[in-house]
Design a protein around this motif. Structure first.
Motif, PDB file in Angstrom:
ATOM      1  N   LEU A   1      -1.253   6.726   7.699  1.00 29.68           N
ATOM      2  CA  LEU A   1      -2.417   6.313   8.481  1.00 29.68           C
ATOM      3  C   LEU A   1      -3.510   7.381   8.468  1.00 29.68           C
ATOM      4  O   LEU A   1      -4.698   7.050   8.512  1.00 29.68           O
ATOM      5  CB  LEU A   1      -2.000   5.965   9.906  1.00 29.68           C
ATOM      6  CG  LEU A   1      -1.070   4.755  10.033  1.00 29.68           C
ATOM      7  CD1 LEU A   1      -0.666   4.525  11.478  1.00 29.68           C
ATOM      8  CD2 LEU A   1      -1.710   3.500   9.437  1.00 29.68           C
ATOM      9  N   GLU A   2      -3.126   8.647   8.389  1.00 32.54           N
ATOM     10  CA  GLU A   2      -4.122   9.723   8.319  1.00 32.54           C
ATOM     11  C   GLU A   2      -4.930   9.650   7.026  1.00 32.54           C
ATOM     12  O   GLU A   2      -6.077  10.090   6.987  1.00 32.54           O
ATOM     13  CB  GLU A   2      -3.446  11.098   8.410  1.00 32.54           C
ATOM     14  CG  GLU A   2      -2.962  11.436   9.794  1.00 32.54           C
ATOM     15  CD  GLU A   2      -2.060  12.667   9.825  1.00 32.54           C
ATOM     16  OE1 GLU A   2      -1.910  13.348   8.787  1.00 32.54           O
ATOM     17  OE2 GLU A   2      -1.497  12.935  10.895  1.00 32.54           O
ATOM     18  N   ARG A   3      -4.342   9.115   5.978  1.00 36.67           N
ATOM     19  CA  ARG A   3      -5.019   9.008   4.670  1.00 36.67           C
ATOM     20  C   ARG A   3      -5.884   7.761   4.546  1.00 36.67           C
ATOM     21  O   ARG A   3      -6.537   7.567   3.534  1.00 36.67           O
ATOM     22  CB  ARG A   3      -3.983   9.004   3.549  1.00 36.67           C
ATOM     23  CG  ARG A   3      -3.262  10.306   3.409  1.00 36.67           C
ATOM     24  CD  ARG A   3      -2.344  10.271   2.184  1.00 36.67           C
ATOM     25  NE  ARG A   3      -1.213  11.126   2.436  1.00 36.67           N
ATOM     26  CZ  ARG A   3       0.055  10.795   2.272  1.00 36.67           C
ATOM     27  NH1 ARG A   3       0.373   9.636   1.779  1.00 36.67           N
ATOM     28  NH2 ARG A   3       1.009  11.643   2.550  1.00 36.67           N
ATOM     29  N   VAL A   4      -5.885   6.919   5.555  1.00 35.96           N
ATOM     30  CA  VAL A   4      -6.646   5.677   5.498  1.00 35.96           C
ATOM     31  C   VAL A   4      -8.142   5.997   5.460  1.00 35.96           C
ATOM     32  O   VAL A   4      -8.632   6.827   6.209  1.00 35.96           O
ATOM     33  CB  VAL A   4      -6.311   4.774   6.708  1.00 35.96           C
ATOM     34  CG1 VAL A   4      -7.289   3.635   6.839  1.00 35.96           C
ATOM     35  CG2 VAL A   4      -4.904   4.248   6.599  1.00 35.96           C
ATOM     36  N   THR A   5      -8.817   5.309   4.553  1.00 41.97           N
ATOM     37  CA  THR A   5     -10.273   5.408   4.465  1.00 41.97           C
ATOM     38  C   THR A   5     -10.858   4.088   4.953  1.00 41.97           C
ATOM     39  O   THR A   5     -10.120   3.121   5.187  1.00 41.97           O
ATOM     40  CB  THR A   5     -10.706   5.645   3.004  1.00 41.97           C
ATOM     41  OG1 THR A   5     -10.327   4.492   2.237  1.00 41.97           O
ATOM     42  CG2 THR A   5     -10.063   6.908   2.422  1.00 41.97           C
ATOM     43  N   GLU A   6     -12.164   4.051   5.071  1.00 37.74           N
ATOM     44  CA  GLU A   6     -12.798   2.781   5.444  1.00 37.74           C
ATOM     45  C   GLU A   6     -12.471   1.710   4.412  1.00 37.74           C
ATOM     46  O   GLU A   6     -12.282   0.555   4.754  1.00 37.74           O
ATOM     47  CB  GLU A   6     -14.309   2.952   5.600  1.00 37.74           C
ATOM     48  CG  GLU A   6     -14.699   3.663   6.880  1.00 37.74           C
ATOM     49  CD  GLU A   6     -14.116   3.010   8.136  1.00 37.74           C
ATOM     50  OE1 GLU A   6     -14.284   1.784   8.319  1.00 37.74           O
ATOM     51  OE2 GLU A   6     -13.489   3.729   8.936  1.00 37.74           O
ATOM     52  N   PHE A   7     -12.364   2.101   3.145  1.00 46.25           N
ATOM     53  CA  PHE A   7     -12.045   1.149   2.087  1.00 46.25           C
ATOM     54  C   PHE A   7     -10.611   0.641   2.192  1.00 46.25           C
ATOM     55  O   PHE A   7     -10.351  -0.544   2.039  1.00 46.25           O
ATOM     56  CB  PHE A   7     -12.278   1.801   0.711  1.00 46.25           C
ATOM     57  CG  PHE A   7     -12.043   0.857  -0.432  1.00 46.25           C
ATOM     58  CD1 PHE A   7     -13.008  -0.083  -0.773  1.00 46.25           C
ATOM     59  CD2 PHE A   7     -10.871   0.906  -1.164  1.00 46.25           C
ATOM     60  CE1 PHE A   7     -12.800  -0.971  -1.826  1.00 46.25           C
ATOM     61  CE2 PHE A   7     -10.649   0.026  -2.209  1.00 46.25           C
ATOM     62  CZ  PHE A   7     -11.620  -0.919  -2.543  1.00 46.25           C
ATOM     63  N   SER A   8      -9.656   1.541   2.463  1.00 45.17           N
ATOM     64  CA  SER A   8      -8.240   1.153   2.477  1.00 45.17           C
ATOM     65  C   SER A   8      -7.755   0.637   3.832  1.00 45.17           C
ATOM     66  O   SER A   8      -6.661   0.097   3.926  1.00 45.17           O
ATOM     67  CB  SER A   8      -7.361   2.315   2.020  1.00 45.17           C
ATOM     68  OG  SER A   8      -7.432   3.388   2.944  1.00 45.17           O
ATOM     69  N   ARG A   9      -8.560   0.780   4.870  1.00 46.32           N
ATOM     70  CA  ARG A   9      -8.140   0.354   6.219  1.00 46.32           C
ATOM     71  C   ARG A   9      -7.692  -1.115   6.269  1.00 46.32           C
ATOM     72  O   ARG A   9      -6.640  -1.420   6.833  1.00 46.32           O
ATOM     73  CB  ARG A   9      -9.243   0.605   7.238  1.00 46.32           C
ATOM     74  CG  ARG A   9      -8.854   0.212   8.666  1.00 46.32           C
ATOM     75  CD  ARG A   9      -9.907   0.570   9.703  1.00 46.32           C
ATOM     76  NE  ARG A   9     -10.529   1.865   9.518  1.00 46.32           N
ATOM     77  CZ  ARG A   9      -9.953   3.056   9.755  1.00 46.32           C
ATOM     78  NH1 ARG A   9      -8.728   3.092  10.204  1.00 46.32           N
ATOM     79  NH2 ARG A   9     -10.595   4.181   9.550  1.00 46.32           N
ATOM     80  N   PRO A  10      -8.425  -2.055   5.659  1.00 50.42           N
ATOM     81  CA  PRO A  10      -8.013  -3.461   5.762  1.00 50.42           C
ATOM     82  C   PRO A  10      -6.617  -3.731   5.190  1.00 50.42           C
ATOM     83  O   PRO A  10      -5.855  -4.504   5.774  1.00 50.42           O
ATOM     84  CB  PRO A  10      -9.089  -4.213   4.963  1.00 50.42           C
ATOM     85  CG  PRO A  10     -10.287  -3.333   5.015  1.00 50.42           C
ATOM     86  CD  PRO A  10      -9.737  -1.929   4.992  1.00 50.42           C
TER      87      PRO A  10
END
Length: 140
Positions: free
Chosen positions: A35-44
């Motif tokens: 979850l710390e590595r989540v970006t706006e792109f990968s969040r969905p």
């Protein structure tokens, strides 16, 4: 009923249930790192995986967690999804699957899914089991 409601539970409820179970099976540290590595792109996609795979499917009452783990090991082997396989070997041990059972699932997958995929799965599973043992986790 709003679009956000499915059956008796909301999207948020499924997400929260999925997040809790994901942490239980895969380990809180692993999930937090993901979850710390989540970006706006990968969040969905992370939200979708947590809500549906973990919140809608893994929480169902039809199969025990260990059975779901065994099925995942076979499917991830056949699909040659090495990273996910390593993660789910660890989760399978958490869910009570033994080293011998992991070996048998990979053998079954070799026959029905292909030898190259199973050979790679054995390498990945052995590395994950060795890591667990090095961390002091008893792997039956």
């Amino acid at each position: 009923m709003t679009q956000e409601m499915v059956g008796q539970e909301s999207v948020r409820d499924r997400f929260e249930a999925g997040l809790a179970l994901r942490k239980q099976v895969l380990g809180e540290a692993h999930v937090e790192r993901s979850l710390e590595r989540v970006t706006e792109f990968s969040r969905p996609i992370q939200e979708l995986a947590t809500e549906y795979a973990w919140g809608a499917i893994w929480t169902r009452k039809g199969l025990e967690l260990r059975d779901r783990s065994l099925i995942n090991l076979a499917m991830l082997t056949v699909l040659s999804r090495g990273h996910e396989l390593g993660v789910h070997v660890r989760g399978a041990v958490t869910n009570g699957v033994t080293k011998s059972e992991i070996q048998e699932v990979l053998m079954q997958a070799a026959v029905y899914g292909g030898m190259p995929a199973a050979l790679e799965a054995f390498r990945i599973a052995e590395a994950a089991l060795t890591e667990l043992e090095a961390e002091g986790v008893e792997v039956p």
